[in-house]
Design a protein around this motif. Structure first.
Motif: not given
Length: 326
Positions: A79-84, A87, A134, A137, A141
């Motif tokens: 999975i490419t992280p989309r949440r830092g 967030d 989260s 993730e 990120d």
């Protein structure tokens, strides 16, 4: 060129005959070269390490070489992280712990120069829906690495010894590069071995897990999540250098989360985070996100005459009904 600390580690492993140290150092070099997009060199090093044989019975690489990792791709999804972290709504202590962990991995050269390694085994515990996935993730990120989420449907086997074998292949595949390896519902493979209700297979799985944890290189950040930390085998629990609790959000956290979600969804009117934080008592972060998303969806479908306040009141009635039913 590999870093000086890794070269020194290779030399020390060679002069002392430390097989584990040698393998971890080479794997760290491979992971670093892959991170630099030096794919050809990384693959050649990986191939050489796997095919190596000792010249005598006392070489650095075991006679059988490293275990093959063929067929391991189906054991996880990348999975490419989309949440830092910006967030997320976290307590100050939780954010500090994560920031310290990230700093250790960003400044690994300094630690290794003094004979230290960054912590890389993390246990997240708490009720469902409160940010464990989260956080995993966000760590990926911050470290600029892929997130490898374990697929239990492929990992858990029905035959004797099958799960333990797949678990070894999973860890062998993960250790070839820098990554965050994420086990959700971690208690599925780490239950207490002394539990008389568990079959002998879980004991074999936990034994394999303990060996894998002890042999895991620090460039692999293992993040595990469980809703039932009390079920974990005590020896497994002790292996984790970082243990973080993610409890249900407080009213202040619910308000902060709802304010951010309101801005993200463009709901300028009709949704009061302060009032909703009080009405949605006991809601998890996941439930709060679902609530705001549901309001935004209905408001969009009701355009151009959407009454956000009316939609919120309706959704609150639904929430109250579910709360009474539970």
């Amino acid at each position: 060129m590999a870093r000086s600390d890794l070269l020194l580690s290779l030399v020390r492993a060679g002069t002392t005959g430390d097989e584990g140290r040698f393998r971890r150092a080479v794997e760290a070099v491979i992971a670093e070269e892959r991170a630099k997009n030096h794919g050809v060199l990384a693959e050649r090093l990986d191939s050489a390490l796997r095919s190596a044989r000792p010249r005598s019975g006392h070489g650095l690489i075991p006679t059988g070489g490293l275990r093959a990792v063929d067929g391991a791709d189906d054991l996880y999804e990348e999975i490419t992280p989309r949440r830092g972290f910006d967030d997320l709504v976290l307590t100050a202590d939780l954010r500090r712990s994560c920031d310290e962990l990230i700093e250790e991995h960003h400044r690994v050269e300094l630690l290794r120069a003094h004979g230290l390694e960054p912590r890389h085994r993390v246990l997240l515990a708490g009720p469902p829906g409160n940010g464990k996935t989260s956080v995993a993730e966000a760590l990926a990120d911050a470290l600029l690495t892929p997130l490898l989420r374990v697929r239990y449907d492929a990992l858990i086997g029905s035959y004797l010894g099958e799960t333990a074998g797949r678990l070894r292949r999973l860890f062998d595949a993960a250790r070839t590069r820098a990554c965050v390896l994420f086990f959700d519902e971690f208690d599925a493979v780490s239950k207490e071995r002394g539990d008389a209700r568990e079959a002998g297979e879980i004991k074999r799985v936990v034994n394999s897990l303990l060996l894998a944890l002890d042999d895991l290189p620090s460039h692999v950040l293992l993040v595990t999540a469980t809703n039932h930390a009390d079920l974990l085998d005590r020896a497994v629990w002790r292996r984790f250098q970082v243990r973080l609790d993610l409890p249900a959000p407080t009213r202040a956290q619910r308000e902060a989360f709802l304010s951010a979600a309101k801005r993200a969804r463009g709901l300028a009117e009709g949704l009061s985070p302060r009032a909703l934080a009080g009405r949605l008592d006991g809601a998890s972060f996941s439930e709060l996100e679902d609530f705001v998303t549901d309001v935004a969806r209905r408001a969009l479908l009701n355009q151009p005459d959407a009454d956000v306040k009316a939609i919120v009141r309706e959704r609150l009635r639904d929430w109250d009904s579910r709360a009474r039913a539970s």
